[in-house]
Write a protein that holds these residues in place. Structure first.
Motif, PDB file in Angstrom:
ATOM      1  N   UNK A  21     -10.122   3.968  -7.868  1.00 28.10           N
ATOM      2  CA  UNK A  21     -11.439   3.897  -7.235  1.00 28.10           C
ATOM      3  C   UNK A  21     -11.779   2.447  -6.878  1.00 28.10           C
ATOM      4  N   UNK A  22     -11.448   1.530  -7.765  1.00 24.01           N
ATOM      5  CA  UNK A  22     -11.688   0.111  -7.482  1.00 24.01           C
ATOM      6  C   UNK A  22     -10.905  -0.351  -6.262  1.00 24.01           C
ATOM      7  N   UNK A  23      -9.642   0.043  -6.169  1.00 20.57           N
ATOM      8  CA  UNK A  23      -8.820  -0.408  -5.048  1.00 20.57           C
ATOM      9  C   UNK A  23      -9.358   0.104  -3.710  1.00 20.57           C
ATOM     10  N   UNK A  24      -9.856   1.326  -3.698  1.00 20.87           N
ATOM     11  CA  UNK A  24     -10.430   1.851  -2.457  1.00 20.87           C
ATOM     12  C   UNK A  24     -11.701   1.101  -2.075  1.00 20.87           C
ATOM     13  N   UNK A  25     -12.574   0.877  -3.067  1.00 21.83           N
ATOM     14  CA  UNK A  25     -13.829   0.164  -2.772  1.00 21.83           C
ATOM     15  C   UNK A  25     -13.557  -1.308  -2.465  1.00 21.83           C
ATOM     16  N   UNK A  30       0.829  -1.203   0.000  1.00 19.75           N
ATOM     17  CA  UNK A  30       0.000   0.000   0.000  1.00 19.75           C
ATOM     18  C   UNK A  30       0.863   1.252   0.000  1.00 19.75           C
ATOM     19  N   UNK A  31       1.945   1.236   0.769  1.00 19.29           N
ATOM     20  CA  UNK A  31       2.850   2.387   0.794  1.00 19.29           C
ATOM     21  C   UNK A  31       3.467   2.628  -0.581  1.00 19.29           C
ATOM     22  N   UNK A  87      -6.182  14.509  -5.157  1.00 17.47           N
ATOM     23  CA  UNK A  87      -6.155  14.508  -3.686  1.00 17.47           C
ATOM     24  C   UNK A  87      -7.257  13.624  -3.112  1.00 17.47           C
ATOM     25  N   UNK A  88      -8.422  13.625  -3.754  1.00 17.08           N
ATOM     26  CA  UNK A  88      -9.524  12.795  -3.271  1.00 17.08           C
ATOM     27  C   UNK A  88      -9.191  11.323  -3.428  1.00 17.08           C
ATOM     28  N   UNK A  89      -8.562  10.956  -4.538  1.00 18.96           N
ATOM     29  CA  UNK A  89      -8.147   9.564  -4.737  1.00 18.96           C
ATOM     30  C   UNK A  89      -7.168   9.133  -3.649  1.00 18.96           C
ATOM     31  N   UNK A  90      -6.168   9.971  -3.410  1.00 17.71           N
ATOM     32  CA  UNK A  90      -5.137   9.593  -2.426  1.00 17.71           C
ATOM     33  C   UNK A  90      -5.725   9.477  -1.028  1.00 17.71           C
ATOM     34  N   UNK A  91      -6.588  10.422  -0.663  1.00 20.52           N
ATOM     35  CA  UNK A  91      -7.208  10.362   0.666  1.00 20.52           C
ATOM     36  C   UNK A  91      -8.071   9.114   0.813  1.00 20.52           C
ATOM     37  N   UNK A  92      -8.820   8.788  -0.232  1.00 17.09           N
ATOM     38  CA  UNK A  92      -9.695   7.616  -0.186  1.00 17.09           C
ATOM     39  C   UNK A  92      -8.887   6.331  -0.083  1.00 17.09           C
ATOM     40  N   UNK A  93      -7.816   6.244  -0.869  1.00 20.44           N
ATOM     41  CA  UNK A  93      -6.955   5.060  -0.796  1.00 20.44           C
ATOM     42  C   UNK A  93      -6.365   4.890   0.597  1.00 20.44           C
ATOM     43  N   UNK A  94      -5.884   5.985   1.157  1.00 16.49           N
ATOM     44  CA  UNK A  94      -5.238   5.912   2.468  1.00 16.49           C
ATOM     45  C   UNK A  94      -6.241   5.530   3.555  1.00 16.49           C
ATOM     46  N   UNK A  99      -5.849 -11.946  -0.387  1.00 18.86           N
ATOM     47  CA  UNK A  99      -6.649 -11.387  -1.463  1.00 18.86           C
ATOM     48  C   UNK A  99      -6.421  -9.899  -1.625  1.00 18.86           C
ATOM     49  N   UNK A 100      -6.332  -9.178  -0.529  1.00 23.91           N
ATOM     50  CA  UNK A 100      -6.074  -7.739  -0.598  1.00 23.91           C
ATOM     51  C   UNK A 100      -4.666  -7.462  -1.127  1.00 23.91           C
TER      52      UNK A 100
END
Length: 238
Positions: free
Chosen positions: A47-51, A16-17, A91-98, A135-136
């Protein structure tokens, strides 16, 4: 393939890092660029990775509580969430992923030992909860490559490559559409056999390159075939 989930949590954190470091360099134009997955931009991948992280949180919660919580509300809801999230600013993508990764880590930490033996229902059917951390990890590592930035199968950790190769080869062994082949990792005597080995070619190379080829993330140019000839054509991966 079952892996000790607690032994893999550090690998998920590291993967993830690495993914977050890659996203730090993606601007709005880069996110709208096509990924390696047909029909998906890089924004779709993120978006898929966050969901997906939240979906695994649902499954971990189901395993811990015994409640029949689905991974996603429905296939349509999953697709809609990805489409809606794909066009967000960087920024929204990065925040959601984190934040979604943090929720996943918290859900793993909340699991009592006995809950890992539960069976949960994924998009593709029943799965042992003990497989969820693997799986993750698989999702993060494979889709990091799908971003088509500067992360390639050669950058996968060796241990991940071996786990992925064994999982994929084991799955192919039970498929009638898989061509027979013998897979041999460089520097190792152990072989993985798919189908009848009597007249099967031997495909050799590093585990990461064998795995990437089998899942359609590499044309296999770094592999060798014995006897000399074309590479077999693996069936479509999941």
């Amino acid at each position: 393939m079952t892996s000790d989930p607690l032994r893999l949590t550090g690998e998920v954190d590291d993967a993830t890092a690495r993914l977050l470091r890659t996203t730090a360099n993606l601007d709005k134009t880069s996110l709208a660029t096509a990924s390696l997955l047909p029909g998906w931009t890089r924004g779709h991948i993120l978006a898929h990775l966050a969901r997906n992280a939240d979906g695994f949180v649902n499954l971990l919660t189901a395993a811990r509580t015994g409640d029949p919580i689905p991974m996603y509300a429905s296939p349509a809801a999953r697709s809609a969430d990805i489409e809606a999230g794909a066009v967000r600013p960087p920024t929204a993508h990065r925040d959601d992923l984190r934040r979604s990764a943090e929720r996943f880590a918290e859900a793993v930490a909340a699991m009592p030992a006995e809950a890992w033996g539960a069976t949960v229902t994924t998009r593709r059917g029943p799965w042992s909860a003990a497989n969820l951390v693997w799986g993750r990890l698989r999702e993060v590592e494979v889709h990091h490559v799908d971003l088509a930035v500067d992360y390639r199968p050669a950058d996968w950790p060796e241990a991940f490559g071996h786990r992925l190769l064994r999982e994929v080869a084991t799955g192919l062994a039970g498929r009638s559409d898989a061509p027979p082949m013998v897979l041999r990792c460089d520097g190792r005597q152990h072989e993985l056999v798919v189908g009848d080995r009597t007249a099967a070619p031997t495909v050799s190379g590093a585990a990461v390159h064998l795995a990437a080829w089998l899942i359609g993330r590499s044309p296999g140019t770094r592999l060798t075939v014995t006897p000399d000839g074309p590479l077999p054509t693996p069936p479509e991966w999941i």
